[in-house]
Design a protein around this motif. Sequence first.
Motif, PDB file in Angstrom:
ATOM      1  N   ASN A 232      -9.201  -9.326  11.063  1.00 35.70           N
ATOM      2  CA  ASN A 232      -8.460  -8.274  10.378  1.00 35.70           C
ATOM      3  C   ASN A 232      -9.035  -8.087   8.978  1.00 35.70           C
ATOM      4  OD1 ASN A 232      -6.243  -7.048   8.744  1.00 35.70           O
ATOM      5  ND2 ASN A 232      -5.199  -7.127  10.706  1.00 35.70           N
ATOM      6  N   ALA A 233      -9.092  -6.817   8.561  1.00 39.68           N
ATOM      7  CA  ALA A 233      -9.722  -6.521   7.265  1.00 39.68           C
ATOM      8  C   ALA A 233      -8.863  -6.923   6.077  1.00 39.68           C
ATOM      9  CB  ALA A 233     -10.020  -5.030   7.194  1.00 39.68           C
ATOM     10  N   ASN A 234      -7.583  -7.186   6.320  1.00 35.57           N
ATOM     11  CA  ASN A 234      -6.703  -7.548   5.210  1.00 35.57           C
ATOM     12  C   ASN A 234      -6.985  -8.984   4.759  1.00 35.57           C
ATOM     13  OD1 ASN A 234      -4.638  -5.360   4.643  1.00 35.57           O
ATOM     14  ND2 ASN A 234      -4.723  -5.413   6.879  1.00 35.57           N
TER      15      ASN A 234
ATOM     16  N   PRO B 281      -4.275   0.684   3.470  1.00 32.93           N
ATOM     17  CA  PRO B 281      -4.726  -0.683   3.787  1.00 32.93           C
ATOM     18  C   PRO B 281      -6.221  -0.666   4.121  1.00 32.93           C
ATOM     19  CG  PRO B 281      -2.776  -0.113   5.066  1.00 32.93           C
ATOM     20  CD  PRO B 281      -3.210   1.128   4.375  1.00 32.93           C
ATOM     21  N   PRO B 282      -6.933  -1.769   3.859  1.00 28.12           N
ATOM     22  CA  PRO B 282      -8.385  -1.748   4.062  1.00 28.12           C
ATOM     23  C   PRO B 282      -8.805  -1.493   5.512  1.00 28.12           C
ATOM     24  CG  PRO B 282      -7.598  -3.967   3.541  1.00 28.12           C
ATOM     25  CD  PRO B 282      -6.459  -3.038   3.309  1.00 28.12           C
ATOM     26  N   ASP B 283      -7.919  -1.780   6.463  1.00 29.27           N
ATOM     27  CA  ASP B 283      -8.285  -1.562   7.867  1.00 29.27           C
ATOM     28  C   ASP B 283      -7.767  -0.223   8.391  1.00 29.27           C
ATOM     29  OD1 ASP B 283      -5.669  -2.367   7.644  1.00 29.27           O
ATOM     30  OD2 ASP B 283      -5.644  -3.554   9.469  1.00 29.27           O
TER      31      ASP B 283
ATOM     32  N   ARG C  52       3.334  -2.336  10.125  1.00 24.55           N
ATOM     33  CA  ARG C  52       3.128  -2.536   8.684  1.00 24.55           C
ATOM     34  C   ARG C  52       4.268  -1.913   7.875  1.00 24.55           C
ATOM     35  NH1 ARG C  52      -2.609  -3.051   8.012  1.00 24.55           N
ATOM     36  NH2 ARG C  52      -3.166  -4.511   9.660  1.00 24.55           N
TER      37      ARG C  52
ATOM     38  N   TYR D 133       0.843  -1.200   0.000  1.00 22.24           N
ATOM     39  CA  TYR D 133       0.000   0.000   0.000  1.00 22.24           C
ATOM     40  C   TYR D 133       0.873   1.243   0.000  1.00 22.24           C
ATOM     41  CZ  TYR D 133      -3.949  -3.015   0.788  1.00 22.24           C
ATOM     42  OH  TYR D 133      -4.901  -3.974   0.630  1.00 22.24           O
TER      43      TYR D 133
ATOM     44  N   LEU E 170     -14.412  -6.530   5.248  1.00 21.13           N
ATOM     45  CA  LEU E 170     -13.691  -5.509   6.024  1.00 21.13           C
ATOM     46  C   LEU E 170     -13.759  -5.774   7.535  1.00 21.13           C
ATOM     47  CD1 LEU E 170     -14.608  -2.268   4.064  1.00 21.13           C
ATOM     48  CD2 LEU E 170     -12.363  -3.326   4.249  1.00 21.13           C
TER      49      LEU E 170
END
Lengths: 449, 304
Positions: free
Chosen positions: B139-141, A262-264, A276, A211, B159
Amino acid sequence: MTGGGVMNRRRFLEALAAVGVVVACGPTATPSPSPSSAGVSPAPKPVSIEWWRRNYAAGTQSAETITSDAAVKAYKDRAANVTIAIQGGPFGAETDQKFDIAILQQHAGPDVFHTTGGDVLKYAAAGQLSQPTLTDAERNDFNPSALKATTYKGTVVAYPLWIVPWFEYINLDLFKEAGVTPPANGNWTYDEFLAAAKKLTFKRADGKQIYGFAHANDEFAFMLIDGGRPYDTSIKTWTFNSADAVSGLEKWVALAQQKVMPPDFLTLNPNDSQARFIAGEVAILQRPSAMINVLNADAKWKFGTNWDIANFPKAKGDQTAWGGVGFIAVREQSDADKKAAAHAFAKYLTGPDIGPDLKKQTPPVEYWLAPAGRKSAAGIYGDYHPAKAKVATMGAFTYVLPNVSTWSEIDQKYLRPARDAALEGKKTPKQALDEVAPQAQKLLDEANK
Amino acid sequence: MSATAASRRRRSFAAVLRRYGWSYIFVLPTFSLFVVFTLLPVVQGLVLSLQNARVTGGEFIGLANFETLAADPVFIQAVGNTILYATVVVAAQITLALVVASLIQPLGPRAHVFYRALFYLPLVNSAILVAMVWRWIFNANPYGLANTALGTVGLGPYLWIGSSDQALIAVILSAVLTIPGGGVVLYSAAMGSLPRELYEAADLDGASWFSKWRHITVPLLRPTTLYLVVIYTILAFQLFERVYIMTNGGGPNNATITIVQLIYSTAFQFGRYGLASAMAVVLFGMALVVAVVQFRSLRSDVEY
């Protein structure tokens, strides 16, 4: 009446003695007296003071413990008559409450203490802070934002200690892999930043997703990028739904829409986001200066080879990076000796002498955990590492949130959810910020009462 | 006449005191601890809820804190989330505990001990650690465990805790998917003491395993079910650490905010002790009402 007069004279003499202590121990422009010259004047009266320091735990290796012990040791060489006992407590609500109960309820506890954010106003409003006496030279030496943040009803009520500038850590390996040129001298515009983040978001042949950008969930920096500010300059009116704040949030929302984070990203806490970056999953990470030490402690991260630092991307606004600020405060009390000694020690902790003093110790101790609080102290910070030399000049980029005692409630209860709603695309930035404004204004009014 | 009756009552009370008075001395230490550490804090909480209390003190403001709460959308959301969580989780945990206990019931004594220990031991784990594991699972990943597992059958990635639509579902799932060890042990013990004659009679009538379970086991377990429902409901109302750890204390857009989470923030982060106490009083009222309703609806006169 006569008794009162005797008391006044005693008080006067005590105050005079205290001023003597300040002059003898003060780390200001005049050089400190050498041990030999101190010997000719009468020995100063012994004074014991208590310093309350969050995250201090005797015998441990935390940065706060090491630097605090070293500071006390160094100060003993300058003021042998002052004995300083340190009391600690972990960061968090439990310790905050301990401070509040001691200072606000019992009017006792620390003689000198570290404090942050709205606490300064809270203690000042309760009349529990003893005001520092700063010379014009000292005032000019402090970062103006920091000085403003510690001003209550027109008076500086504590000594600014540090400002934490936020900036961008960049993974040079990922930049190279994606064929992106790092920003020249660390400066880039928002558009250049967004373009880089888009290119840096890619999937490797082995399926690993990289990302372009990440930040922790505890900041609002992008909302400042076009000049948006939470309050007006008098801190009376909530302005975080102004056109500039809305366009700042729109720029932030664009990052979410472009899926460069990142999606979170909404639940990434500071430790997660750092992990990360260190795992090589994120190319640009927005974090404060303390992360320099984290990267330096890792042998595989070499500054200039694997990582570098860039400024916060620039748009319409001048100060764009969100920054925290910390203070050293002296508690108001009737014991003039203790109060004077506490002021002298507070000045030392926030002044230019402590850095060099601690550097001279064996092993050398790095005092400034964060730069930019004071011009005269920036140099020593930069001496420790080239990355620190780079960020020592970034303080001017930092916007320090003026202290408002109800900020944490505005922030956690209303502003963050509104920001999240906009970033998730459930509301437009304008709608989200407009909805928050009445509640925020109400809490701002309450703080100004 | 009345003077005589009063005198008799006094004599009778004195006799009781003479006879049993010493036993109150034994109760006194525990009672004193209860008063100091339970009763007084509860009373103080009630008093604080009527004040605008902050750390520096407060003034009596009547029911103003409750009016503030009634108009606060965040508190209303917290109440809604807490009720939703409690409803789903309590129903699921009771069902799961009953089913698991029923499955291990026909096994031998050694298997009983093994399975009871197996299901109960995870309870001694730190709730914080468990919540951290769930944070990783949801976790959303794509590498979150739930997404990895669902990915093998072509679903997701979702998500989960990274979305305001799914965060509360993830928190509820984390509770529902945890086998309630305490419930399993209690049901299992209760099943062991059910009268065998009823099952033997049912066997003679040719009842199936399911019919016996449905018409004998479940009704006879009502007292245990009542106890578990009340306890699990109170525990569910007190949801805090799971939300605090999994979703950083409220989740995106306050999606997982609960009453206790809000009490914590209001008291210790915003410094509004009076308002936080009012929230605690509302929570106490909710628990009381639900417990009374549960007692009335699940009360059983069955004796065996």
